[in-house]
Design an enzyme around this catalytic site. Structure first.
Site, PDB file in Angstrom:
ATOM      1  N   HIS A  33      -4.757 -10.265   6.408  1.00 24.16           N
ATOM      2  CA  HIS A  33      -4.684  -8.889   6.946  1.00 24.16           C
ATOM      3  C   HIS A  33      -5.458  -8.762   8.256  1.00 24.16           C
ATOM      4  CE1 HIS A  33      -2.470  -6.686   3.919  1.00 24.16           C
ATOM      5  NE2 HIS A  33      -3.224  -7.159   2.947  1.00 24.16           N
ATOM      6  N   CYS A  56       0.447  -6.405  -2.862  1.00 23.89           N
ATOM      7  CA  CYS A  56      -0.348  -5.882  -1.755  1.00 23.89           C
ATOM      8  C   CYS A  56      -0.169  -4.371  -1.722  1.00 23.89           C
ATOM      9  CB  CYS A  56       0.131  -6.492  -0.441  1.00 23.89           C
ATOM     10  SG  CYS A  56      -0.768  -5.898   1.001  1.00 23.89           S
ATOM     11  N   LEU A  57      -1.254  -3.641  -1.543  1.00 24.10           N
ATOM     12  CA  LEU A  57      -1.157  -2.180  -1.515  1.00 24.10           C
ATOM     13  C   LEU A  57      -0.380  -1.684  -0.302  1.00 24.10           C
ATOM     14  CD1 LEU A  57      -4.751  -1.171  -2.675  1.00 24.10           C
ATOM     15  CD2 LEU A  57      -2.662  -1.353  -4.038  1.00 24.10           C
ATOM     16  N   GLY A 108      -8.045  -6.127  -3.893  1.00 22.08           N
ATOM     17  CA  GLY A 108      -8.705  -6.354  -2.618  1.00 22.08           C
ATOM     18  C   GLY A 108      -8.128  -5.408  -1.585  1.00 22.08           C
ATOM     19  N   GLN A 118      -6.000  -2.079   6.710  1.00 24.53           N
ATOM     20  CA  GLN A 118      -5.059  -1.367   5.834  1.00 24.53           C
ATOM     21  C   GLN A 118      -5.346   0.127   5.766  1.00 24.53           C
ATOM     22  OE1 GLN A 118      -5.516  -4.433   2.488  1.00 24.53           O
ATOM     23  NE2 GLN A 118      -3.431  -3.699   2.183  1.00 24.53           N
ATOM     24  N   HIS A 163      -5.575 -14.009   1.220  1.00 22.84           N
ATOM     25  CA  HIS A 163      -4.712 -12.842   1.404  1.00 22.84           C
ATOM     26  C   HIS A 163      -5.406 -11.795   2.294  1.00 22.84           C
ATOM     27  CE1 HIS A 163      -1.754  -9.727  -0.211  1.00 22.84           C
ATOM     28  NE2 HIS A 163      -2.692  -8.978   0.337  1.00 22.84           N
ATOM     29  N   GLU A 164      -6.673 -11.508   1.990  1.00 18.16           N
ATOM     30  CA  GLU A 164      -7.370 -10.466   2.755  1.00 18.16           C
ATOM     31  C   GLU A 164      -7.642 -10.923   4.186  1.00 18.16           C
ATOM     32  OE1 GLU A 164      -7.255  -7.630   1.539  1.00 18.16           O
ATOM     33  OE2 GLU A 164      -6.772  -8.261  -0.502  1.00 18.16           O
TER      34      GLU A 164
HETATM   35 NI    NI Z   1      -2.757  -7.009   0.931  1.00 20.82          NI
END
Ligand code: NI
Length: 161
Positions: A148, A102-103, A49, A54, A144-145
């Protein structure tokens, strides 16, 4: 269409709340271009995701989906989903702890407590209403998203031992 740099933990932009997508942006080539960049960037990094902030775009847009993903070899497949201005509320009181990556937090996995089942409401990129319940790993990704979009990162959610 482009793979964009992913902001990394410590970048103050990741801690900011993102703005709602205005109605006049729905269905536009500009929004489609952002979604293409999110898709390309997520795929290039084997993400499950990715949220627009991000890639330094402070708008409430997220993408997620899993086909076969070397970063999540045991995850169930989830069809690609794009959410505009998503909101969720827990369904019931059940929670589950699970490991998340997480990226924007490379090289780390952390245990995070999330609602097991959530009611999701959002818009599609064309402005159609999305209104459904999700559970399990998909519910975890949604939460999670959405974090962000509110400037919340994994370390803020770390389950204390
Ligand atoms: Ni993330």
């Amino acid at each position: 269409m482009a793979v964009r740099p992913v902001l990394q933990l410590g970048d103050p932009r990741l801690g900011q709340s993102s703005a709602a997508v205005a109605p006049d942006l729905l269905g536009t080539a500009q929004l489609a271009g952002l979604i293409d960049d999110l898709r390309d960037t997520m795929a290039a990094r084997d993400g499950a995701g990715l949220a627009a902030p991000q890639i330094a775009v402070p708008l409430r847009v997220v993408i997620f989906g899993i086909t076969s993903n070397p970063r999540y070899p045991d995850a169930p497949p989830i069809p690609e989903t794009v959410l505009i201005n998503p909101q969720w509320t827990p369904v019931g009181t059940e929670t589950a702890e699970g490991w998340e990556g997480c990226l924007s937090v490379p090289g780390m996995r952390m245990p995070v407590l999330r609602a097991s089942r959530v009611h999701l409401s959002a818009l599609s990129p064309c402005g159609q209403t999305i209104d459904r319940e999700v559970m399990g790993f998909e519910a975890r990704i949604v939460q999670h998203e959405c974090d962000h979009l509110n400037g919340v990162l994994l370390p803020d959610r770390l389950v204390s031992a």
